[in-house]
Design a protein around this motif. Structure first.
Motif, PDB file in Angstrom:
ATOM      1  N   THR A   1      42.199 -12.278  81.510  1.00 39.20           N
ATOM      2  CA  THR A   1      42.121 -12.280  82.971  1.00 39.20           C
ATOM      3  C   THR A   1      41.577 -10.954  83.509  1.00 39.20           C
ATOM      4  O   THR A   1      41.872  -9.882  82.971  1.00 39.20           O
ATOM      5  CB  THR A   1      43.504 -12.524  83.596  1.00 39.20           C
ATOM      6  N   PRO A   2      40.826 -11.008  84.599  1.00 43.25           N
ATOM      7  CA  PRO A   2      40.280  -9.788  85.203  1.00 43.25           C
ATOM      8  C   PRO A   2      41.343  -8.779  85.631  1.00 43.25           C
ATOM      9  O   PRO A   2      41.166  -7.571  85.437  1.00 43.25           O
ATOM     10  CB  PRO A   2      39.498 -10.320  86.403  1.00 43.25           C
ATOM     11  N   SER A   3      42.439  -9.245  86.212  1.00 44.07           N
ATOM     12  CA  SER A   3      43.458  -8.309  86.684  1.00 44.07           C
ATOM     13  C   SER A   3      44.050  -7.508  85.532  1.00 44.07           C
ATOM     14  O   SER A   3      44.233  -6.283  85.636  1.00 44.07           O
ATOM     15  CB  SER A   3      44.568  -9.068  87.425  1.00 44.07           C
ATOM     16  N   ASN A   4      44.336  -8.169  84.424  1.00 42.34           N
ATOM     17  CA  ASN A   4      44.868  -7.458  83.260  1.00 42.34           C
ATOM     18  C   ASN A   4      43.832  -6.539  82.627  1.00 42.34           C
ATOM     19  O   ASN A   4      44.169  -5.489  82.071  1.00 42.34           O
ATOM     20  CB  ASN A   4      45.389  -8.454  82.225  1.00 42.34           C
ATOM     21  N   ALA A   5      42.565  -6.956  82.694  1.00 40.25           N
ATOM     22  CA  ALA A   5      41.495  -6.110  82.163  1.00 40.25           C
ATOM     23  C   ALA A   5      41.393  -4.813  82.963  1.00 40.25           C
ATOM     24  O   ALA A   5      41.245  -3.722  82.393  1.00 40.25           O
ATOM     25  CB  ALA A   5      40.178  -6.862  82.190  1.00 40.25           C
ATOM     26  N   LEU A   6      41.473  -4.910  84.283  1.00 38.76           N
ATOM     27  CA  LEU A   6      41.408  -3.722  85.133  1.00 38.76           C
ATOM     28  C   LEU A   6      42.602  -2.807  84.861  1.00 38.76           C
ATOM     29  O   LEU A   6      42.463  -1.575  84.859  1.00 38.76           O
ATOM     30  CB  LEU A   6      41.361  -4.126  86.602  1.00 38.76           C
TER      31      LEU A   6
ATOM     32  N   ILE B   1      38.763 -14.199  89.431  1.00 38.71           N
ATOM     33  CA  ILE B   1      37.498 -13.850  90.092  1.00 38.71           C
ATOM     34  C   ILE B   1      36.352 -14.056  89.111  1.00 38.71           C
ATOM     35  O   ILE B   1      36.547 -14.082  87.903  1.00 38.71           O
ATOM     36  CB  ILE B   1      37.482 -12.383  90.605  1.00 38.71           C
ATOM     37  N   ASP B   2      35.152 -14.192  89.657  1.00 37.40           N
ATOM     38  CA  ASP B   2      33.982 -14.394  88.814  1.00 37.40           C
ATOM     39  C   ASP B   2      33.652 -13.121  88.036  1.00 37.40           C
ATOM     40  O   ASP B   2      33.879 -12.002  88.525  1.00 37.40           O
ATOM     41  CB  ASP B   2      32.780 -14.791  89.684  1.00 37.40           C
ATOM     42  N   GLY B   3      33.095 -13.310  86.846  1.00 41.00           N
ATOM     43  CA  GLY B   3      32.770 -12.176  86.005  1.00 41.00           C
ATOM     44  C   GLY B   3      31.766 -11.221  86.619  1.00 41.00           C
ATOM     45  O   GLY B   3      31.806 -10.008  86.364  1.00 41.00           O
ATOM     46  N   LEU B   4      30.852 -11.735  87.431  1.00 42.23           N
ATOM     47  CA  LEU B   4      29.880 -10.857  88.085  1.00 42.23           C
ATOM     48  C   LEU B   4      30.575  -9.906  89.055  1.00 42.23           C
ATOM     49  O   LEU B   4      30.227  -8.724  89.147  1.00 42.23           O
ATOM     50  CB  LEU B   4      28.820 -11.679  88.817  1.00 42.23           C
ATOM     51  N   GLN B   5      31.553 -10.411  89.783  1.00 46.13           N
ATOM     52  CA  GLN B   5      32.316  -9.559  90.690  1.00 46.13           C
ATOM     53  C   GLN B   5      33.107  -8.519  89.914  1.00 46.13           C
ATOM     54  O   GLN B   5      33.205  -7.357  90.308  1.00 46.13           O
ATOM     55  CB  GLN B   5      33.258 -10.412  91.545  1.00 46.13           C
ATOM     56  N   LEU B   6      33.657  -8.942  88.774  1.00 44.71           N
ATOM     57  CA  LEU B   6      34.391  -8.000  87.927  1.00 44.71           C
ATOM     58  C   LEU B   6      33.476  -6.914  87.388  1.00 44.71           C
ATOM     59  O   LEU B   6      33.849  -5.735  87.327  1.00 44.71           O
ATOM     60  CB  LEU B   6      35.064  -8.744  86.772  1.00 44.71           C
ATOM     61  N   CYS B   7      32.274  -7.294  87.003  1.00 46.85           N
ATOM     62  CA  CYS B   7      31.286  -6.321  86.525  1.00 46.85           C
ATOM     63  C   CYS B   7      31.023  -5.268  87.597  1.00 46.85           C
ATOM     64  O   CYS B   7      30.985  -4.068  87.314  1.00 46.85           O
ATOM     65  CB  CYS B   7      29.993  -7.049  86.145  1.00 46.85           C
ATOM     66  N   LYS B   8      30.864  -5.725  88.831  1.00 51.21           N
ATOM     67  CA  LYS B   8      30.618  -4.807  89.943  1.00 51.21           C
ATOM     68  C   LYS B   8      31.799  -3.857  90.142  1.00 51.21           C
ATOM     69  O   LYS B   8      31.614  -2.651  90.351  1.00 51.21           O
ATOM     70  CB  LYS B   8      30.365  -5.606  91.221  1.00 51.21           C
ATOM     71  N   MET B   9      33.012  -4.390  90.052  1.00 50.55           N
ATOM     72  CA  MET B   9      34.209  -3.569  90.236  1.00 50.55           C
ATOM     73  C   MET B   9      34.337  -2.524  89.135  1.00 50.55           C
ATOM     74  O   MET B   9      34.663  -1.359  89.401  1.00 50.55           O
ATOM     75  CB  MET B   9      35.443  -4.478  90.254  1.00 50.55           C
ATOM     76  N   ILE B  10      34.069  -2.933  87.896  1.00 56.65           N
ATOM     77  CA  ILE B  10      34.166  -1.996  86.774  1.00 56.65           C
ATOM     78  C   ILE B  10      33.130  -0.888  86.909  1.00 56.65           C
ATOM     79  O   ILE B  10      33.421   0.294  86.725  1.00 56.65           O
ATOM     80  CB  ILE B  10      33.989  -2.737  85.438  1.00 56.65           C
TER      81      ILE B  10
ATOM     82  N   LYS C   1      31.757   0.403  89.442  1.00 58.75           N
ATOM     83  CA  LYS C   1      32.020   1.369  90.509  1.00 58.75           C
ATOM     84  C   LYS C   1      32.913   2.511  90.043  1.00 58.75           C
ATOM     85  O   LYS C   1      32.840   3.616  90.574  1.00 58.75           O
ATOM     86  CB  LYS C   1      32.685   0.656  91.701  1.00 58.75           C
ATOM     87  N   SER C   2      33.768   2.230  89.055  1.00 54.60           N
ATOM     88  CA  SER C   2      34.768   3.216  88.656  1.00 54.60           C
ATOM     89  C   SER C   2      34.608   3.764  87.246  1.00 54.60           C
ATOM     90  O   SER C   2      35.189   4.813  86.930  1.00 54.60           O
ATOM     91  CB  SER C   2      36.172   2.600  88.785  1.00 54.60           C
TER      92      SER C   2
ATOM     93  N   LEU D   1      36.868  -3.382  74.851  1.00 54.26           N
ATOM     94  CA  LEU D   1      37.650  -4.268  75.706  1.00 54.26           C
ATOM     95  C   LEU D   1      36.860  -5.554  75.899  1.00 54.26           C
ATOM     96  O   LEU D   1      35.739  -5.520  76.411  1.00 54.26           O
ATOM     97  CB  LEU D   1      37.932  -3.624  77.060  1.00 54.26           C
ATOM     98  N   MET D   2      37.434  -6.684  75.466  1.00 51.84           N
ATOM     99  CA  MET D   2      36.770  -7.974  75.621  1.00 51.84           C
ATOM    100  C   MET D   2      37.505  -8.781  76.692  1.00 51.84           C
ATOM    101  O   MET D   2      38.712  -9.032  76.570  1.00 51.84           O
ATOM    102  CB  MET D   2      36.765  -8.753  74.303  1.00 51.84           C
ATOM    103  N   VAL D   3      36.787  -9.165  77.739  1.00 50.85           N
ATOM    104  CA  VAL D   3      37.361  -9.998  78.800  1.00 50.85           C
ATOM    105  C   VAL D   3      36.842 -11.407  78.575  1.00 50.85           C
ATOM    106  O   VAL D   3      35.703 -11.730  78.930  1.00 50.85           O
ATOM    107  CB  VAL D   3      36.994  -9.477  80.198  1.00 50.85           C
ATOM    108  N   GLU D   4      37.684 -12.234  77.961  1.00 51.88           N
ATOM    109  CA  GLU D   4      37.276 -13.572  77.514  1.00 51.88           C
ATOM    110  C   GLU D   4      38.480 -14.505  77.590  1.00 51.88           C
ATOM    111  O   GLU D   4      39.505 -14.248  76.951  1.00 51.88           O
ATOM    112  CB  GLU D   4      36.741 -13.487  76.080  1.00 51.88           C
ATOM    113  N   ASP D   5      38.368 -15.588  78.377  1.00 54.93           N
ATOM    114  CA  ASP D   5      39.509 -16.487  78.531  1.00 54.93           C
ATOM    115  C   ASP D   5      39.535 -17.609  77.498  1.00 54.93           C
ATOM    116  O   ASP D   5      40.518 -18.362  77.433  1.00 54.93           O
ATOM    117  CB  ASP D   5      39.556 -17.075  79.945  1.00 54.93           C
TER     118      ASP D   5
END
Length: 217
Positions: free
Chosen positions: A33-38, A58-67, A69-70, A5-9
Protein backbone atom coordinates in the motif's frame (compact mmCIF):
# COMPACT_ATOMS: atom_id res chain seq x y z
CA UNK A 1 23.86 -4.84 -0.65
CA UNK A 2 21.34 -2.76 -2.60
CA UNK A 3 18.27 -1.88 -0.53
CA UNK A 4 15.07 -1.72 -2.58
CA UNK A 5 11.57 -0.63 -1.64
CA UNK A 6 8.99 -2.42 -3.80
CA UNK A 7 5.44 -1.03 -3.82
CA UNK A 8 3.44 -3.93 -5.25
CA UNK A 9 0.01 -5.18 -4.18
CA UNK A 10 0.27 -8.49 -6.04
CA UNK A 11 1.86 -10.59 -3.30
CA UNK A 12 2.77 -13.44 -5.65
CA UNK A 13 4.68 -11.17 -8.02
CA UNK A 14 6.33 -9.39 -5.10
CA UNK A 15 7.54 -12.69 -3.62
CA UNK A 16 8.83 -13.93 -6.99
CA UNK A 17 10.77 -10.75 -7.70
CA UNK A 18 12.12 -10.48 -4.15
CA UNK A 19 13.58 -13.97 -4.33
CA UNK A 20 15.07 -13.38 -7.75
CA UNK A 21 16.64 -10.03 -6.85
CA UNK A 22 18.18 -11.56 -3.73
CA UNK A 23 20.42 -13.59 -6.05
CA UNK A 24 21.97 -10.32 -7.21
CA UNK A 25 22.69 -8.91 -3.75
CA UNK A 26 19.47 -6.89 -3.66
CA UNK A 27 17.46 -6.79 -0.44
CA UNK A 28 13.78 -6.05 -1.15
CA UNK A 29 11.23 -4.67 1.30
CA UNK A 30 7.91 -5.36 -0.40
CA UNK A 31 4.94 -3.22 0.69
CA UNK A 32 1.44 -3.43 -0.86
CA UNK A 33 0.00 0.00 0.00
CA UNK A 34 1.13 3.58 -0.70
CA UNK A 35 0.57 4.77 2.87
CA UNK A 36 2.82 2.08 4.31
CA UNK A 37 5.40 2.72 1.60
CA UNK A 38 5.56 6.41 2.54
CA UNK A 39 5.98 5.45 6.19
CA UNK A 40 8.79 3.05 5.26
CA UNK A 41 10.62 5.86 3.48
CA UNK A 42 10.49 7.98 6.62
CA UNK A 43 11.97 5.19 8.72
CA UNK A 44 14.70 3.72 6.52
CA UNK A 45 16.99 4.55 3.59
CA UNK A 46 16.55 2.85 0.24
CA UNK A 47 18.78 2.89 -2.83
CA UNK A 48 15.93 2.42 -5.31
CA UNK A 49 12.13 2.10 -5.55
CA UNK A 50 10.19 -0.33 -7.75
CA UNK A 51 6.70 1.07 -8.15
CA UNK A 52 3.51 -0.52 -9.47
CA UNK A 53 0.82 1.84 -10.77
CA UNK A 54 -2.43 -0.02 -10.05
CA UNK A 55 -2.43 0.30 -6.26
CA UNK A 56 -5.05 0.59 -3.52
CA UNK A 57 -5.62 3.95 -1.80
CA UNK A 58 -4.07 6.13 -4.51
CA UNK A 59 -2.82 5.67 -8.05
CA UNK A 60 0.84 4.84 -8.52
CA UNK A 61 1.44 7.94 -10.63
CA UNK A 62 0.28 10.14 -7.76
CA UNK A 63 2.52 8.19 -5.40
CA UNK A 64 5.46 8.69 -7.76
CA UNK A 65 4.84 12.44 -7.66
CA UNK A 66 4.66 12.43 -3.85
CA UNK A 67 7.88 10.44 -3.50
CA UNK A 68 9.79 12.59 -5.97
CA UNK A 69 8.91 15.78 -4.10
CA UNK A 70 10.66 14.56 -0.96
CA UNK A 71 13.22 11.93 -1.98
CA UNK A 72 16.11 11.81 -4.44
CA UNK A 73 16.47 8.15 -5.35
CA UNK A 74 15.90 6.14 -8.55
CA UNK A 75 12.32 5.05 -9.28
CA UNK A 76 11.52 2.25 -11.72
CA UNK A 77 7.85 1.85 -12.61
CA UNK A 78 6.89 -1.83 -13.00
CA UNK A 79 3.31 -2.15 -14.19
CA UNK A 80 0.83 -3.99 -16.38
CA UNK A 81 -0.40 -0.62 -17.62
CA UNK A 82 1.32 -0.25 -20.96
CA UNK A 83 -0.43 2.87 -22.26
CA UNK A 84 1.92 5.46 -23.73
CA UNK A 85 0.18 8.18 -21.71
CA UNK A 86 1.00 6.36 -18.45
CA UNK A 87 4.62 5.93 -19.51
CA UNK A 88 5.01 9.58 -20.49
CA UNK A 89 3.31 10.79 -17.31
CA UNK A 90 5.43 8.50 -15.14
CA UNK A 91 8.68 9.75 -16.65
CA UNK A 92 7.50 13.36 -16.44
CA UNK A 93 6.71 12.90 -12.75
CA UNK A 94 10.25 11.77 -12.04
CA UNK A 95 10.49 8.04 -12.70
CA UNK A 96 13.85 6.95 -14.11
CA UNK A 97 12.56 3.96 -16.07
CA UNK A 98 9.27 2.29 -17.06
CA UNK A 99 9.02 -1.48 -17.44
CA UNK A 100 5.67 -2.89 -18.69
CA UNK A 101 4.58 -6.30 -17.37
CA UNK A 102 5.04 -9.09 -18.16
CA UNK A 103 8.82 -9.15 -18.34
CA UNK A 104 11.64 -11.49 -17.45
CA UNK A 105 13.02 -10.79 -13.95
CA UNK A 106 16.53 -10.67 -15.42
CA UNK A 107 15.51 -7.60 -17.41
CA UNK A 108 14.48 -5.88 -14.20
CA UNK A 109 17.91 -6.65 -12.76
CA UNK A 110 19.55 -5.06 -15.79
CA UNK A 111 17.34 -1.97 -15.52
CA UNK A 112 18.15 -1.61 -11.82
CA UNK A 113 21.88 -1.92 -12.44
CA UNK A 114 21.76 0.62 -15.27
CA UNK A 115 19.81 3.20 -13.28
CA UNK A 116 22.04 2.83 -10.22
CA UNK A 117 25.15 3.11 -12.38
CA UNK A 118 23.81 6.32 -13.91
CA UNK A 119 23.16 7.81 -10.48
CA UNK A 120 26.66 6.89 -9.30
CA UNK A 121 28.22 8.49 -12.38
CA UNK A 122 26.38 11.72 -11.72
CA UNK A 123 27.30 11.69 -8.02
CA UNK A 124 30.96 11.07 -8.84
CA UNK A 125 30.99 13.82 -11.43
CA UNK A 126 29.59 16.32 -8.95
CA UNK A 127 32.02 15.58 -6.14
CA UNK A 128 34.27 18.54 -5.35
CA UNK A 129 32.84 20.47 -8.30
CA UNK A 130 31.29 23.91 -8.69
CA UNK A 131 28.62 22.23 -10.81
CA UNK A 132 25.76 20.10 -9.51
CA UNK A 133 22.96 18.30 -11.34
CA UNK A 134 19.37 18.00 -10.15
CA UNK A 135 18.20 15.08 -12.29
CA UNK A 136 14.55 15.37 -11.29
CA UNK A 137 14.21 19.08 -12.07
CA UNK A 138 16.62 18.80 -15.01
CA UNK A 139 18.66 21.69 -13.64
CA UNK A 140 22.36 22.36 -13.27
CA UNK A 141 23.74 24.81 -10.75
CA UNK A 142 27.12 26.54 -10.79
CA UNK A 143 28.31 27.65 -7.37
CA UNK A 144 24.73 27.38 -6.14
CA UNK A 145 23.21 29.45 -8.96
CA UNK A 146 20.74 27.76 -11.32
CA UNK A 147 21.92 27.97 -14.94
CA UNK A 148 19.30 28.96 -17.51
CA UNK A 149 19.79 26.25 -20.11
CA UNK A 150 17.84 24.95 -23.08
CA UNK A 151 17.20 21.20 -23.12
CA UNK A 152 20.08 20.62 -25.54
CA UNK A 153 22.43 22.77 -23.44
CA UNK A 154 21.41 20.89 -20.30
CA UNK A 155 21.99 17.47 -21.84
CA UNK A 156 25.35 18.42 -23.35
CA UNK A 157 26.62 20.00 -20.12
CA UNK A 158 25.36 16.97 -18.18
CA UNK A 159 27.29 14.71 -20.56
CA UNK A 160 30.43 16.83 -20.08
CA UNK A 161 30.07 16.51 -16.31
CA UNK A 162 29.72 12.74 -16.57
CA UNK A 163 32.85 12.61 -18.74
CA UNK A 164 34.76 15.28 -16.82
CA UNK A 165 38.43 15.59 -17.82
CA UNK A 166 37.90 13.26 -20.79
CA UNK A 167 38.05 14.39 -24.41
CA UNK A 168 34.75 13.70 -26.18
CA UNK A 169 34.13 14.05 -29.89
CA UNK A 170 31.25 15.76 -31.68
CA UNK A 171 30.08 12.35 -32.92
CA UNK A 172 29.96 11.07 -29.34
CA UNK A 173 27.92 14.10 -28.31
CA UNK A 174 25.54 13.67 -31.25
CA UNK A 175 25.01 9.99 -30.42
CA UNK A 176 24.42 10.56 -26.71
CA UNK A 177 22.32 13.73 -26.58
CA UNK A 178 18.78 13.18 -27.81
CA UNK A 179 17.79 16.84 -27.55
CA UNK A 180 20.22 17.95 -30.26
CA UNK A 181 17.68 16.87 -32.85
CA UNK A 182 15.16 19.23 -31.33
CA UNK A 183 17.32 22.28 -32.02
CA UNK A 184 16.74 24.07 -35.32
CA UNK A 185 18.72 22.61 -38.20
CA UNK A 186 21.12 25.53 -38.57
CA UNK A 187 22.42 25.18 -35.01
CA UNK A 188 25.39 22.85 -34.83
CA UNK A 189 26.91 21.27 -31.74
CA UNK A 190 29.62 23.93 -31.86
CA UNK A 191 27.00 26.70 -31.62
CA UNK A 192 25.25 25.05 -28.68
CA UNK A 193 28.57 24.62 -26.87
CA UNK A 194 29.37 28.25 -27.57
CA UNK A 195 26.14 29.21 -25.82
CA UNK A 196 27.04 27.00 -22.85
CA UNK A 197 30.45 28.68 -22.62
CA UNK A 198 28.80 32.09 -22.45
CA UNK A 199 26.77 30.90 -19.47
CA UNK A 200 29.45 29.04 -17.46
CA UNK A 201 32.71 30.67 -18.58
CA UNK A 202 34.91 30.02 -21.60
CA UNK A 203 37.64 28.37 -19.51
CA UNK A 204 35.38 25.49 -18.45
CA UNK A 205 35.21 23.83 -21.88
CA UNK A 206 38.43 23.41 -23.86
CA UNK A 207 38.49 22.81 -27.62
CA UNK A 208 40.85 20.00 -28.56
CA UNK A 209 41.68 20.73 -32.18
CA UNK A 210 40.69 17.96 -34.55
CA UNK A 211 39.26 15.81 -31.74
CA UNK A 212 36.48 17.47 -29.79
CA UNK A 213 36.01 19.03 -26.37
CA UNK A 214 37.15 18.62 -22.78
CA UNK A 215 35.20 19.84 -19.76
CA UNK A 216 37.19 21.18 -16.83
CA UNK A 217 34.79 21.01 -13.90
Amino acid sequence: MVKILMVEDDLEIAELLSRFLARYNMDVNSIPTPSNALNALKIDHYDLIILDLSLPEIDGLQLCKMIRKSYDMPIIISTARGDLSDKVMGLELGADDYLPKPYEPRELVARIQTVLRRYKIVESAQKDSDFHIDEQRMQITQKGEILKLTLAEYEILRLFMQKSDMVISRDFIANNVDAIGWESSDRSIDVIISRIRQKIGNDKIKTIRGVGYKFIG
